[in-house]
Structures are given as structure tokens and as C-alpha cells.
Design a protein around this motif. Sequence first.
Motif, mmCIF file in Angstrom:
data_model
loop_
_atom_site.group_PDB
_atom_site.id
_atom_site.type_symbol
_atom_site.label_atom_id
_atom_site.label_comp_id
_atom_site.label_asym_id
_atom_site.label_seq_id
_atom_site.Cartn_x
_atom_site.Cartn_y
_atom_site.Cartn_z
ATOM 1 N N VAL A 37 7.704 16.332 -20.493
ATOM 2 C CA VAL A 37 6.533 15.558 -20.944
ATOM 3 C C VAL A 37 6.907 14.079 -21.054
ATOM 4 N N VAL A 38 8.098 13.795 -21.587
ATOM 5 C CA VAL A 38 8.549 12.401 -21.685
ATOM 6 C C VAL A 38 8.607 11.770 -20.295
ATOM 7 N N LEU A 39 9.134 12.530 -19.332
ATOM 8 C CA LEU A 39 9.231 12.007 -17.963
ATOM 9 C C LEU A 39 7.845 11.702 -17.390
ATOM 10 N N LEU A 40 6.903 12.594 -17.654
ATOM 11 C CA LEU A 40 5.540 12.384 -17.149
ATOM 12 C C LEU A 40 4.957 11.095 -17.744
ATOM 13 N N LEU A 41 5.150 10.917 -19.054
ATOM 14 C CA LEU A 41 4.614 9.710 -19.703
ATOM 15 C C LEU A 41 5.309 8.456 -19.161
ATOM 16 N N LEU A 42 6.629 8.542 -18.996
ATOM 17 C CA LEU A 42 7.363 7.373 -18.479
ATOM 18 C C LEU A 42 6.908 7.032 -17.064
ATOM 19 N N GLY A 43 6.599 8.073 -16.274
ATOM 20 C CA GLY A 43 6.114 7.851 -14.903
ATOM 21 C C GLY A 43 4.796 7.091 -14.932
ATOM 22 N N GLY A 44 3.900 7.513 -15.832
ATOM 23 C CA GLY A 44 2.620 6.812 -15.961
ATOM 24 C C GLY A 44 2.842 5.377 -16.402
ATOM 25 N N LEU A 45 3.746 5.215 -17.368
ATOM 26 C CA LEU A 45 4.054 3.878 -17.877
ATOM 27 C C LEU A 45 4.596 2.987 -16.751
ATOM 28 N N GLN A 46 5.395 3.587 -15.877
ATOM 29 C CA GLN A 46 5.983 2.819 -14.779
ATOM 30 C C GLN A 46 4.902 2.245 -13.871
ATOM 31 N N GLY A 47 3.870 3.061 -13.591
ATOM 32 C CA GLY A 47 2.748 2.568 -12.784
ATOM 33 C C GLY A 47 2.087 1.392 -13.479
ATOM 34 N N TYR A 81 0.841 -1.201 0.000
ATOM 35 C CA TYR A 81 0.000 0.000 0.000
ATOM 36 C C TYR A 81 0.882 1.260 0.000
ATOM 37 N N LEU A 82 1.878 1.259 0.889
ATOM 38 C CA LEU A 82 2.801 2.415 0.952
ATOM 39 C C LEU A 82 3.522 2.618 -0.379
ATOM 40 N N HIS A 83 3.936 1.490 -0.980
ATOM 41 C CA HIS A 83 4.642 1.542 -2.268
ATOM 42 C C HIS A 83 3.763 2.242 -3.316
ATOM 43 N N ARG A 84 2.500 1.837 -3.363
ATOM 44 C CA ARG A 84 1.607 2.441 -4.360
ATOM 45 C C ARG A 84 1.294 3.900 -4.007
ATOM 46 N N LEU A 85 1.101 4.166 -2.700
ATOM 47 C CA LEU A 85 0.789 5.540 -2.283
ATOM 48 C C LEU A 85 1.961 6.476 -2.608
ATOM 49 N N TRP A 86 3.167 5.984 -2.332
ATOM 50 C CA TRP A 86 4.367 6.799 -2.599
ATOM 51 C C TRP A 86 4.485 7.071 -4.102
ATOM 52 N N GLY A 87 4.116 6.078 -4.909
ATOM 53 C CA GLY A 87 4.122 6.264 -6.369
ATOM 54 C C GLY A 87 3.187 7.402 -6.765
ATOM 55 N N ARG A 88 2.010 7.420 -6.166
ATOM 56 C CA ARG A 88 1.060 8.509 -6.474
ATOM 57 C C ARG A 88 1.642 9.859 -6.029
ATOM 58 N N LEU A 89 2.267 9.861 -4.839
ATOM 59 C CA LEU A 89 2.845 11.122 -4.352
ATOM 60 C C LEU A 89 3.945 11.617 -5.284
ATOM 61 N N ILE A 90 4.733 10.686 -5.804
ATOM 62 C CA ILE A 90 5.781 11.099 -6.758
ATOM 63 C C ILE A 90 5.121 11.726 -7.986
ATOM 64 N N GLY A 91 4.039 11.095 -8.446
ATOM 65 C CA GLY A 91 3.312 11.646 -9.597
ATOM 66 C C GLY A 91 2.881 13.084 -9.319
ATOM 67 N N LEU A 92 2.343 13.309 -8.123
ATOM 68 C CA LEU A 92 1.899 14.669 -7.781
ATOM 69 C C LEU A 92 3.083 15.622 -7.644
ATOM 70 N N ALA A 93 4.139 15.126 -6.974
ATOM 71 C CA ALA A 93 5.318 15.985 -6.757
ATOM 72 C C ALA A 93 5.971 16.353 -8.085
ATOM 73 N N PHE A 94 5.709 15.558 -9.103
ATOM 74 C CA PHE A 94 6.247 15.901 -10.420
ATOM 75 C C PHE A 94 5.278 16.805 -11.181
ATOM 76 N N ALA A 95 4.008 16.358 -11.237
ATOM 77 C CA ALA A 95 3.057 17.035 -12.128
ATOM 78 C C ALA A 95 2.678 18.436 -11.637
ATOM 79 N N LEU A 96 2.448 18.607 -10.327
ATOM 80 C CA LEU A 96 1.966 19.919 -9.865
ATOM 81 C C LEU A 96 3.011 21.033 -10.060
ATOM 82 N N PRO A 97 4.260 20.831 -9.580
ATOM 83 C CA PRO A 97 5.255 21.893 -9.856
ATOM 84 C C PRO A 97 5.482 22.092 -11.356
ATOM 85 N N MET A 98 5.392 21.008 -12.105
ATOM 86 C CA MET A 98 5.590 21.153 -13.558
ATOM 87 C C MET A 98 4.535 22.103 -14.129
ATOM 88 N N LEU A 99 3.286 21.890 -13.721
ATOM 89 C CA LEU A 99 2.211 22.771 -14.189
ATOM 90 C C LEU A 99 2.486 24.209 -13.759
#
Length: 470
Positions: free
Chosen positions: A243-253, A208-226
Motif C-alpha cells: 500500500v505504501v508503494l502504491l501511494l508513493l507511486g501516485g505521489l511520484q506522478g 508523452y512516452l514518459h507519462r504513458l510508461w508511468g501509467r503502465l507502471i501504475g497498472l503493472a503494479f496495481a492489477l497484479p497487486m489486486l
Amino acid sequence: MREVHRAGGVEHQDEAQRDERVRGTQRQGVDEKLHRRHAAVIASTIIPSAPSTGSGEGSPAEDATARHSREILAALGMTGVPIPETRPYAGLTLPAALRTTRSMSVAFSTADRPPAAVTGRSDTRAIGRWLAVVAAMIFAMIVLGALTRLTESGLSMVEWKPVTGWLPPLGDAAWQAELAKYAQSPQGRLVNQGMTVAQFKEIFWLEYLHRLWGRLIGLAFALPMLWFLIRGRVPRWLKPRLVVLLLLGGLQGAVGWIMVASGLQDAPAVSHYRLALHLVLAISLYAYILWLAFGLLRPAAPSPLAGDRRVGRAAAAAVVFLFVVLTFGAFVAGLRAGQVHTTFPTMSGYWIPPGLLELEPAWLNFVATQTGTQFAHRWLAKILVVLCLALWVWARRVDATAPVRRATTMVALMALIQLGLGIGTILTGAELAIATVHQAGAVLLLSTLILTLRRAWPLQDALAGPARTG
Ligand code: HEM
């Protein structure tokens, strides 16, 4: 743009001499004569037939390249600038010469340097810091991933709900329902039959923590990027990379779920190929973000000298090799091959263990059996350590600059530590703590190589002028 070709045999000597001249020029400082030097360097670099007085305009010897450079000089308002006798950049193409002069100007000029607000360099540093934080979060995620795998927690969540799944089960009924779903899975049926809710919670939390941390990384990347994008603070060259990093992050999930799904069908274990893919993708993401962050945090570096460039090429090769080693490491981990042949330096007393080549064709053994993958990982890892030590020696042989030499020292030390951690992992049969630190050590070794690479090949794009926010 035409390149001035040089005889291959004397190339190294010429390169060394040029570096010496560049170093000399750098030492002098360029503040007040910055524009003049720009012009002179451009002229001396790319007007091969121009006489040293700077005249010769319109002469028959002047070709298209020379005319083009004179146009540049005219655009800079620098016609008639004397051209120095020495030609420190002879042999470079125009873009390379421009990059070199520009980075030297930024690095050594104070008088002519516009304030950070105009150049956007404070922006690049802020973006660099943000990316470094995201890289640190991915590093933590990789360690968490190792813990999740080694505690066999990874198959405890049998559903993938990327959007709604951030909440854990709330209340007894919800936990019972979650456990009931798990009990239907291969691991729930075959390995953990009759598990209580309390026992289930123990393996659930890490995944659960692993998945939650993954979501937090997504937010920590996407929000400042915006935020950076909306405020127009992202240099144009960086936008596609983000943009490539964002897509790769999604792909990683998604790859994470594809991996877990392979352990929910028949056998209570995930495919070691998918595990390797998940790990390699995570570490690639980490490496790329770190590469960008290092570059953005130290942008004002002069163009690399020949020694640094060579160390950079060698470090790049070592990075590729490290990815091969860690792929085999993931095969070992995925097949639980760290629990066999728990001796070193031999494998259960053999240099070539019996049964190494039991499958046909022979190569299959090295990717599909416990003995074969461990054999491959051990030997490739030892070669990698030798390469890292050689890089350290090489950096001194080719007279690399001090920051690059220091970075290779870190590489050599980390390689030795990682060797020790690998040996510890094998001797303990992949005990939880040391196997986790071994995985973290692989990422730290990679980080030292990326640092070397970046110091040897400093970021040029951020120096190309004011932040181009396109
Ligand atoms: C020096 C460079 C090395 C690197 C970069 C490296 C990297 C890795 C990586 C990335 C993993 C995968 C960890 C995971 O997925 O959890 C791994 C696993 C492993 N490595 Fe290495 N390794 C190195 C050296 C060694 C050496 C010298 C040995 C033993 C002689 C060794 C033994 C192992 C074992 C037994 C595992 C499986 C651990 C587990 O089940 O969690 N490694 N290695």
C-alpha cells in the motif's frame, strides 16, 4: 524479553566463535532431528541458568524468562529434551533465536519442511518476480526520464490529465491545438518560437512516452497487486508495504507534474530542487521495490552471521551516501552545470575554482550555483567510490560469506564504471548518450548495494511460517 548481556571487550571474539559454531551446526544438516534441535537451541539460548541436562525446572534459579521458554518447549511437545553443551546462540534474544533456528530449519531441512503450497513460499517467489518486473520498468522509466530532460522535451505537454491524458493528439487539428497551447508557455515563447508541428512532435513524443510508461507502471503494479490480494496470496507483513508503494507511486506522478509546472510559469526551465525531488523519489521507489523483490526471491537464507551483519551496516551507510551524491547530481543536471568546467580532474584548471563561494551564506553555493553543485557532486562522488572500494576490502576482512563478498565485488566494479561515466559526462559537456548512461549507472550502482544489503540481511519475515493472509 531479557537479553543476555556480554562484556563489550570480548564481544567480537564471542561473535566469531558463535559464528564458527553456527557454521559447524549448519554443515551437519538437521533433517531428522529438526524438532529436537529447535528445542535444544531455544533452551540453550534463553535459559541462561538451566543446567545442561535440561532439568532444573521449577528451581529457584529459574526466572520468568526460563519459565517462558519452558512453556514454549512444552507447547512444542518437547519437555525433557537434552540441552547441548555448546550454546551456539548464547547472547541472542528470544525473537532473534527463533528467527535463526527457523531460517536454518527452512534452509537445511527437507524431511520436516511442509510443501510450498502450505508455506506460501511459491507465493512469495511469484510476488518477488512481479516486483522485480516492476523494478525493471521503473529502471527503464528513469532512463527515459534522463532522455526526456536531456532533449529538453519535458515541457512540451503543458497540461496534466492523469486519467484522460493517455491518448496523444489525433489528427492535424488536434496537433495544431496542442502546439498552440505549447506556444503560450515560457519555453514555447522564449526558446522555441515559431516551431512547426513536425518539430513539436519530436519533443512531444518523449514526454508523452514518459507519462504513458508511468501509467503502465501504475497498472503493472496495481492489477497484479489486486489479483494477489483477492486470491489471498499476499503475506500479511507485505500488505502495508504494498500500500505504501502504491501511494508513493501516485505521489511520484504528482511530484512530476509539480516539477513540470515550475517550468511553465516564467522561466523556461524547471526548478532544480523539484527535479532532484522527482529523481530521488523515483530512485527510492525503485530501491524499495528491489529490496523487497530480492528478499522474496531468496527467502530461505540462514540468519546473517556477524561478518555479514557488519558488511550490511556498511552497505546501508553507502546507500545513504549514494542518495546524497545523486541528489547533488540532480542539482548539476537541473542547473545544466555539466556544461561548465568540462575538464577532469581539475575544474577548468583549478582544484578550487574561482567564484566557488560567491554567494552568501557559503553553503548556498553548493546547492544553487553551477560551479558549487558540480564541485560538491564531483567530490562527494569520489568519496563514494572510495567507500565502495573499502566495502569490498572490508567484506574480506570480516570474513563475510561468499555471496556477500561477491555482491561487494559487483559494488566495487560498478563504482569504478560509474566514476568513468561521470568523467566522460563532464568531458563531453553532458552529451546525450553518456549523460543518460551515467544516470542509469547510478541506479545500477545502487542496485548492487541493495543486493549486498539483502544478502547480508536476508528476509526473515517470509520465513515466519505459512503465508499469513490476514
Ligand atoms: C560515482 C558516483 C556517481 C554517482 C552515483 C552519480 C550520480 C549522478 C546522478 C544521479 C546524476 C543526475 C542525472 C540526471 O538527473 O539526469 C548525475 C549527474 C551528473 N554527474 Fe554524476 N555521479 C557520480 C559520479 C560523477 C563524477 C565523478 C562526475 C564528474 C567528475 C559526475 C558528473 C556528473 C555530471 C556532469 C552530471 C550532469 C549530467 C547531466 O546534465 O545530465 N558524476 N550524477
